[in-house]
Design an enzyme around this catalytic site. Structure first.
Site, short mmCIF file in Angstrom:
data_model
loop_
_atom_site.label_atom_id
_atom_site.label_comp_id
_atom_site.label_asym_id
_atom_site.label_seq_id
_atom_site.Cartn_x
_atom_site.Cartn_y
_atom_site.Cartn_z
N TYR A 145 -0.17 1.72 -2.62
CA TYR A 145 0.58 1.29 -1.44
C TYR A 145 1.50 0.15 -1.83
O TYR A 145 1.08 -0.80 -2.49
CB TYR A 145 -0.37 0.82 -0.33
CG TYR A 145 0.34 0.31 0.92
CD1 TYR A 145 0.31 -1.05 1.26
CD2 TYR A 145 1.07 1.17 1.73
CE1 TYR A 145 0.97 -1.51 2.38
CE2 TYR A 145 1.73 0.71 2.87
CZ TYR A 145 1.68 -0.63 3.19
OH TYR A 145 2.34 -1.11 4.30
N ASP A 240 3.80 -3.78 -9.20
CA ASP A 240 3.67 -4.31 -7.85
C ASP A 240 2.44 -5.24 -7.87
O ASP A 240 1.31 -4.79 -7.77
CB ASP A 240 3.47 -3.17 -6.83
CG ASP A 240 3.26 -3.72 -5.44
OD1 ASP A 240 3.30 -2.91 -4.47
OD2 ASP A 240 3.05 -4.94 -5.28
N LYS A 268 2.15 -12.48 -0.69
CA LYS A 268 0.83 -13.03 -0.38
C LYS A 268 0.60 -14.45 -0.93
O LYS A 268 1.11 -15.42 -0.41
CB LYS A 268 -0.26 -12.05 -0.82
CG LYS A 268 -0.17 -10.70 -0.06
CD LYS A 268 -1.26 -9.75 -0.45
CE LYS A 268 -0.99 -8.36 0.04
NZ LYS A 268 -1.46 -8.09 1.41
P1 KE4 Z 1 3.64 -6.69 3.08
O1 KE4 Z 1 4.94 -6.02 3.47
O2 KE4 Z 1 2.48 -6.27 3.97
O3 KE4 Z 1 3.78 -8.20 2.90
O4 KE4 Z 1 3.27 -6.19 1.58
C1 KE4 Z 1 3.21 -4.81 1.34
C2 KE4 Z 1 2.36 -4.56 0.12
C3 KE4 Z 1 2.99 -4.29 -1.08
N1 KE4 Z 1 2.27 -4.06 -2.21
C4 KE4 Z 1 0.92 -4.11 -2.20
C5 KE4 Z 1 0.18 -3.84 -3.47
C6 KE4 Z 1 0.23 -4.40 -1.00
O5 KE4 Z 1 -1.13 -4.43 -1.00
C7 KE4 Z 1 0.96 -4.65 0.19
C8 KE4 Z 1 0.28 -4.95 1.49
N2 KE4 Z 1 -1.15 -5.00 1.46
C9 KE4 Z 1 -1.83 -4.69 2.69
C10 KE4 Z 1 -3.35 -4.70 2.42
N3 KE4 Z 1 -3.76 -3.63 1.62
C11 KE4 Z 1 -1.46 -5.66 3.77
C12 KE4 Z 1 -2.37 -5.61 4.98
C13 KE4 Z 1 -1.72 -4.87 6.11
O6 KE4 Z 1 -1.01 -3.87 5.86
O7 KE4 Z 1 -1.96 -5.30 7.25
#
Ligand code: KE4
Length: 436
Positions: A145, A240, A268
């Site tokens: 993801y 990533d 994060k």
């Molecule tokens: P954001 O757009 O949510 O800041 O980041 C996206 C993203 C990109 N790459 C990786 C490896 C990620 O894990 C994420 C987002 N992680 C999720 C949790 N698995 C955020 C939690 C959510 O979607 O509410």
């Protein structure tokens, strides 16, 4: 027994204004059932909800809060920053300060740009890779993801390594078809894609430690193969590290595994709990970004003083000696305790851990990719989750997420958690659930 009356009322009202009552799907507890507690406060390793319940928190805002909630030095720095103004839409020294810290922690990042989320970081990194190579296709991995940009909401079709198909309504087939999907930990499948689409693949994007199918570590040689294949076939390797950056080591997974990606995406932790993302890498690539170069990307709050301040203070703490040793000690002690509780209860499960990232898979089989992760018994996980919640442990509400251990988790927190997990697993066993 925890009670959730206030949260139930608030959740009902929230669902009138917000789809599913939340601003991000996983928070709605669809995967585990029940009402999500509405949180009012976080302090250290704990969060507190509207009904006065207290929880040991293993979500930590999904990764940013590696220092724990409301770390005094971060809060104090933010208070001072807020007094000076929240955003200017103009350059500040803070951005250079944080960028310098990141570049010195991750030498493969010679230059970077801040954005406001991990999604923006990966979306832009892929645009940049396409501009740099002049190619359109990308390779991602099933179960990986990278945020919700259209081209990344693509899943594998039938067959091993395939042209992507939309993983959400609203994603045009044409977007998804530029996304090739391979199984994680399968370098041969990646090589086949490069051979099938010579000269068409701009980049390989990978979570160097997968954490969005649950924690799945790269098998020996997998990342090295991706590095070799990307170079050999003229594509960029994009790590990533939105989750792993400053999480699995101060230098991220690229330090842990000794691989230099061409581009890195971060988020994060580098914002210390405020909205942030970043993408960076080789100078010759990054200098293609406007206004230095022709590739466009912009953002009203990119590099804002508050996120920069929280990020700087967070990295100051993380750069101190012994920090990752403490995280490793606490996380390994938790993993050991869970494994012991499982064998005592006679329940087969897999504890997957890399540094302070941990997933309990309810399966007896090894988990090496998304297909094997999906063998886990999600219903059993849901029962496990609810048992923990009723004992004041806030575990990630999905089998396919990671638990995050922070510097604020004390030895006592870990022991309390192990005892709660022991009780939860014994309860599941007493109900004839879970088998050895
Ligand atoms: P954001 O757009 O949510 O800041 O980041 C996206 C993203 C990109 N790459 C990786 C490896 C990620 O894990 C994420 C987002 N992680 C999720 C949790 N698995 C955020 C939690 C959510 O979607 O509410």
């Amino acid at each position: 027994m925890n009670k959730f009356e206030h949260s139930q009322k608030l959740f009902h009202e929230a669902q009138h204004y917000l789809p599913g009552g939340v601003d991000s799907p996983v928070r709605a507890f669809k995967a585990v059932g029940g009402t999500p507690p509405f949180i009012v406060r976080g302090q250290g390793s704990r969060i507190y909800d509207e009904d006065g319940n207290e929880f040991i928190d293993y979500v930590g805002s999904w990764g940013p809060l590696i220092l724990g909630h409301s770390r005094p030095r971060v809060v104090d720095a933010l208070k001072q920053a807020i007094e000076r103004g929240t955003s200017f839409g103009a350059p500040t020294q803070l951005e250079t300060t944080l960028a310098r810290k990141i570049c010195s922690a991750m030498p493969a990042i010679e230059m970077l740009r801040f954005v406001n989320s991990g999604t923006e970081a990966t979306m832009t990194a892929l645009r940049l890779a396409r501009a740099f190579t002049g190619r359109d296709k990308i390779i991602k991995f099933a179960g990986g993801y990278h945020g919700h940009a259209d081209g990344l909401l693509a899943k594998g079709g039938s067959g091993l390594a395939t042209l992507g198909i939309p993983d959400s309504p609203g994603v045009p087939l044409s977007y998804a078809q530029n996304t090739l999907v391979a199984p994680y930990n399968n370098a041969e499948a990646v090589e086949q894609l490069f051979q099938r689409y010579p000269g068409e693949i701009a980049a390989v994007i990978v979570e160097p430690v997968a954490a969005n199918m649950g924690v799945v570590s790269p098998q020996p040689g997998f990342l090295t193969s991706l590095r070799r294949l990307s170079s050999e076939f003229g594509a960029l390797l994009i790590f990533d590290e939105v989750i792993t950056g400053f999480r699995v080591a101060y230098g991220g997974a690229q330090a842990l595994y000794g691989i230099a990606p061409d581009l890195t995406c971060l988020g994060k932790i580098i914002g210390g709990g405020l909205p942030v993302g970043a993408y960076g890498g080789r100078r010759e690539i990054m200098e293609m970004m406007a206004p230095a170069g022709p590739v466009y990307q912009a953002g009203t709050l990119s590099g804002n003083p508050l996120a920069m301040t929280a990020g700087i203070e967070t990295l100051k703490v993380l750069s101190q000696p012994g920090v990752y040793h403490q995280l490793e000690k606490r996380a390994s002690s938790l993993a050991k305790g869970i494994a012991e509780a499982a064998s005592k209860a006679g329940i087969s499960l897999r504890v997957a851990r890399v540094a302070s990232l941990l997933t309990v898979f309810f399966t007896g089989q090894p988990v090496v990719d998304y297909e094997s992760a999906k063998q886990a018994e999600t219903t059993l996980f849901g029962r496990f989750f609810q048992q923990l919640l009723s004992q004041g442990i806030y575990w990630p509400p999905s089998q396919f997420e990671a638990a995050f251990i922070s510097l604020a988790h004390s030895d006592e927190d870990i022991q309390l958690t192990i005892r709660a997990i022991d009780k939860a697993l014994s309860f599941l066993k007493s109900k004839g659930l879970g088998h050895s």
